[in-house]
Design a protein around this motif. Structure first.
Motif, PDB file in Angstrom:
ATOM      1  N   VAL A   1      -1.990  16.570  -7.680  1.00 28.60           N
ATOM      2  CA  VAL A   1      -2.240  17.152  -6.367  1.00 28.60           C
ATOM      3  C   VAL A   1      -3.743  17.329  -6.179  1.00 28.60           C
ATOM      4  CG1 VAL A   1      -0.033  18.386  -6.347  1.00 28.60           C
ATOM      5  CG2 VAL A   1      -2.082  19.508  -7.261  1.00 28.60           C
ATOM      6  N   ARG A   2      -4.125  17.581  -4.949  1.00 27.05           N
ATOM      7  CA  ARG A   2      -5.516  17.945  -4.670  1.00 27.05           C
ATOM      8  C   ARG A   2      -5.516  19.225  -3.841  1.00 27.05           C
ATOM      9  NH1 ARG A   2      -2.742  15.020  -0.440  1.00 27.05           N
ATOM     10  NH2 ARG A   2      -3.979  15.169   1.491  1.00 27.05           N
TER      11      ARG A   2
ATOM     12  N   LEU B   1       0.813  -1.222   0.000  1.00 26.93           N
ATOM     13  CA  LEU B   1       0.000   0.000   0.000  1.00 26.93           C
ATOM     14  C   LEU B   1       0.840   1.263   0.000  1.00 26.93           C
ATOM     15  CD1 LEU B   1      -2.919  -0.920   2.442  1.00 26.93           C
ATOM     16  CD2 LEU B   1      -2.812  -1.120  -0.052  1.00 26.93           C
ATOM     17  N   GLU B   2       2.065   1.197   0.475  1.00 25.31           N
ATOM     18  CA  GLU B   2       2.928   2.381   0.482  1.00 25.31           C
ATOM     19  C   GLU B   2       3.027   2.997  -0.906  1.00 25.31           C
ATOM     20  OE1 GLU B   2       5.524   5.440   1.118  1.00 25.31           O
ATOM     21  OE2 GLU B   2       4.364   4.315   2.610  1.00 25.31           O
TER      22      GLU B   2
ATOM     23  N   ARG C   1      -2.830   9.806  -0.811  1.00 30.40           N
ATOM     24  CA  ARG C   1      -2.786  10.409   0.511  1.00 30.40           C
ATOM     25  C   ARG C   1      -3.961  11.372   0.704  1.00 30.40           C
ATOM     26  NH1 ARG C   1       1.065   6.637  -0.139  1.00 30.40           N
ATOM     27  NH2 ARG C   1       2.870   6.935   1.207  1.00 30.40           N
ATOM     28  N   ARG C   2      -4.541  11.295   1.877  1.00 32.63           N
ATOM     29  CA  ARG C   2      -5.598  12.211   2.289  1.00 32.63           C
ATOM     30  C   ARG C   2      -5.442  12.477   3.782  1.00 32.63           C
ATOM     31  NH1 ARG C   2      -5.676  12.643  -2.449  1.00 32.63           N
ATOM     32  NH2 ARG C   2      -7.365  12.125  -3.891  1.00 32.63           N
ATOM     33  N   MET C   3      -6.035  13.578   4.262  1.00 35.45           N
ATOM     34  CA  MET C   3      -5.978  13.880   5.690  1.00 35.45           C
ATOM     35  C   MET C   3      -7.337  13.648   6.330  1.00 35.45           C
ATOM     36  SD  MET C   3      -3.413  17.148   6.181  1.00 35.45           S
ATOM     37  CE  MET C   3      -4.326  18.317   5.180  1.00 35.45           C
ATOM     38  N   ALA C   4      -7.309  13.041   7.495  1.00 34.57           N
ATOM     39  CA  ALA C   4      -8.513  12.829   8.298  1.00 34.57           C
ATOM     40  C   ALA C   4      -8.117  12.950   9.762  1.00 34.57           C
ATOM     41  CB  ALA C   4      -9.122  11.466   8.020  1.00 34.57           C
TER      42      ALA C   4
ATOM     43  N   PRO D   1       3.438  11.484  -2.340  1.00 31.44           N
ATOM     44  CA  PRO D   1       4.666  12.280  -2.223  1.00 31.44           C
ATOM     45  C   PRO D   1       5.826  11.785  -3.079  1.00 31.44           C
ATOM     46  CG  PRO D   1       4.316  10.942  -0.254  1.00 31.44           C
ATOM     47  CD  PRO D   1       3.065  10.838  -1.062  1.00 31.44           C
ATOM     48  N   ALA D   2       5.809  10.499  -3.457  1.00 26.40           N
ATOM     49  CA  ALA D   2       6.917   9.951  -4.243  1.00 26.40           C
ATOM     50  C   ALA D   2       6.604   9.863  -5.727  1.00 26.40           C
ATOM     51  CB  ALA D   2       7.291   8.565  -3.704  1.00 26.40           C
TER      52      ALA D   2
END
Length: 555
Positions: free
Chosen positions: A375-376, A334-335, A340-343, A368-369
């Motif tokens: 981007v969002r 999964l890496e 990526r999202r923020m919660a 990031p890689a």
């Protein structure tokens, strides 16, 4: 072979046979019973058989062992096919059912009767067990063992016509009641079972045993290597006896290997069915279940399961694999795959008092890689949520997150400094007040000053509310069958195996897709659950960013 694979004893056997010219093509099969869902042990077995067929440019068959209609359902057939496709196993046109061979098996049973190698027995199940003997005592012949071939054949046909009740008679092979292998002591070939079959309807009143049907199905299909788990090792002499005593078109070879065992997991279909039927879980696809459907719903990927199975390896002896290895394989997979999202899972409100009334947007990379994944836009407003454990009122020296008078970086956005702590009458923290540095937009300042802490956040007014389901192991012991007298494996169920949080995520989470892996930054990997509908977003945590379970168990 098409590529280099780690050698194992099965491949060594196949290499020797191919070199000797015994086979022109390798043919393997997976023969599930359609009476439940597949589990991770089946995934391992599929990987072995399908992998062998692929690597040797051979053929792979899917054959349903549908010889017990009382427990079988079409829904299981469809679920099993779906699981195999998801795992990447392609049987092409080679889909078969043991019921396809019922007439041939019946004819072969009649042949054994005619040759004096099978007989109809009237003993009750209890009497058969008594006559069978033990590991240290030989069995004794049934008083019905010496019936004539003509009488046996007539009785067998009457069984097939439904003239007798269930349990009244069985057909047994006539081998050796003193044989040291219990499976060779006149095993049952057919029993009376008046149940509706999901494919043949009510045509048959008798059904073959697994031992009688399995090898003959392999022979009919031209299977070269019948790969199965070690529990069938003591059935192999019987498997071979049938092959040797019937005019089968091919001679398959049975090879046994150690099945996959994993800590904190049960793979007994009987126990899995009990968990489902007694509502200890929410169904076969409950994310805590070791079923392929459950693992898929939890966010496991075929690649992660395949990597785990390959690391476990093919062996001749039983062993238990660490659960941490399974999680490691998923985490590694999964890496690279997860966006990526923020919660914020345990929200604490922060009011940035000098922030503009207008919403500002900051760009966060989807990965990031990998710049190619784009981007969002993440909205920042005057009121935000941060994780409650990212703040300490009296932080120790090495706590680099938010505290009174401390400055941290909001991920992707700006620097804020905590200026006040608002509490209720009981001293509980209700919210924080802060200021931000307008020159720190974008995450840096003209004077180049550095902050040691970066925390994630979500706008308190421009977000999506989500339900996050967190899972621990279904059992508290590495061996769920480690029980005391009077207990069952259910006494080791973990009462905290499932927890639910109502929390907040950035708006982009509303666009999450089924089976799309997502990393909630700094929290773990998640996947959208099938319960999500009508704007109710439900996410299952697949695995944490670190091996938190192993740490809890003191490993």
């Amino acid at each position: 072979m098409t590529d280099e694979k780690p050698s194992n004893f099965i491949r060594d056997i196949i290499d020797e046979e191919l070199a000797a010219g015994k086979h022109s093509q390798v043919v393997t099969r997976f023969p599930p019973e359609p009476n439940g869902f597949l589990h991770i042990g089946h995934a391992f077995a599929i990987g072995v058989s399908y992998g062998i067929a692929q690597d040797y440019k051979g053929r792979f068959h899917l054959r349903f062992d549908d010889t017990n209609p009382a427990k079988e359902e079409t829904k299981y057939v469809e679920a099993i096919k779906e699981d195999l496709k998801w795992l990447g196993a392609d049987w092409g046109e080679n889909l078969f059912f043991t019921s396809d061979y019922f007439q041939q098996l019946f004819d072969w049973a009649c042949l054994l009767i005619e040759e004096g190698k099978a007989y109809v027995d009237d003993l009750t199940p209890e009497q058969m067990r008594e006559y069978r003997g033990s590991l240290t005592e030989p069995g004794k012949n049934s008083p019905f063992r010496d019936r004539s071939a003509e009488e046996n054949l007539e009785l067998f046909k009457q069984m097939a016509n439904g003239d007798f009740d269930e349990g009244q008679k069985v057909l047994r092979a006539k081998i050796d009641m003193a044989h040291p292998n219990m499976n060779m002591r006149d095993p049952v070939l057919y029993r009376i079972l008046k149940a509706h079959h999901h494919r043949t309807g009510d045509k048959w009143k008798i059904y073959p045993s697994y031992d009688f049907a399995h090898g003959q199905g392999d022979a009919i299909e031209g299977i070269t290597h019948s790969l199965c788990s070690l529990e069938f090792e003591y059935h192999r002499p019987l498997y071979n006896w049938f092959i040797e005593n019937l005019p089968v078109p091919h001679t398959p070879r049975q090879i046994e290997f150690a099945r996959l065992n994993v800590e904190y997991i049960v793979t007994s279909k009987r126990k899995l069915l009990q968990l489902v039927n007694e509502n200890h879980v929410h169904g076969w696809d409950d994310p805590r279940m070791p079923t392929v459907a459950g693992l898929r719903r939890r966010g496991y990927t075929p690649d992660a399961i395949k990597e785990f199975c390959e690391r476990a390896g093919v062996a001749k002896r039983e062993r238990v694999n660490e659960y941490a290895l399974l999680e490691y394989c998923l985490r590694q997979d999964l890496e690279d795959k997860a966006i990526r999202r923020m919660a914020v899972l345990d929200p604490l409100k922060v009011v940035i008092e000098n922030f503009p009334e207008e919403t500002e947007y900051y760009e966060g990379p989807n990965h990031p890689a990998d710049e190619g994944r784009g981007v969002r836009k993440v909205p920042l407003t005057r009121e935000i949520y941060i994780e409650r454990d990212d703040f300490m009122e009296d932080p120790p020296k090495k706590f680099f997150r938010l505290g009174p008078g401390r400055e941290v970086r909001l991920r992707y956005a700006c620097y804020i400094t905590c200026t006040d702590v608002i509490k209720d009458a009981d001293g509980n923290i209700l919210e924080l007040r802060a200021t931000f540095d307008p020159e720190s937009r974008g995450g840096s300042t003209p004077d180049g000053r550095k902050v040691k802490g970066t925390i994630h956040w979500v706008s308190a007014t421009d977000n999506v509310e989500i339900e996050a389901r967190h899972y621990e192991q279904l059992f508290t012991k590495a061996d769920p069958d480690d029980i005391e007298e009077g207990q069952t494996f259910l006494d080791n169920l973990n009462p905290e195996s499932e927890t639910t949080l109502r929390c907040f995520g950035e708006p982009e989470l509303a666009n999450a897709q089924a089976e799309e892996p997502i990393q909630f930054e700094r929290k773990g990997y998640y996947v959208l659950d099938t319960d999500s509908k009508d704007g109710n977003l439900v996410f299952n945590r697949s695995v944490g960013l670190r091996d938190s379970w192993g740490k809890k168990q003191g490993k």
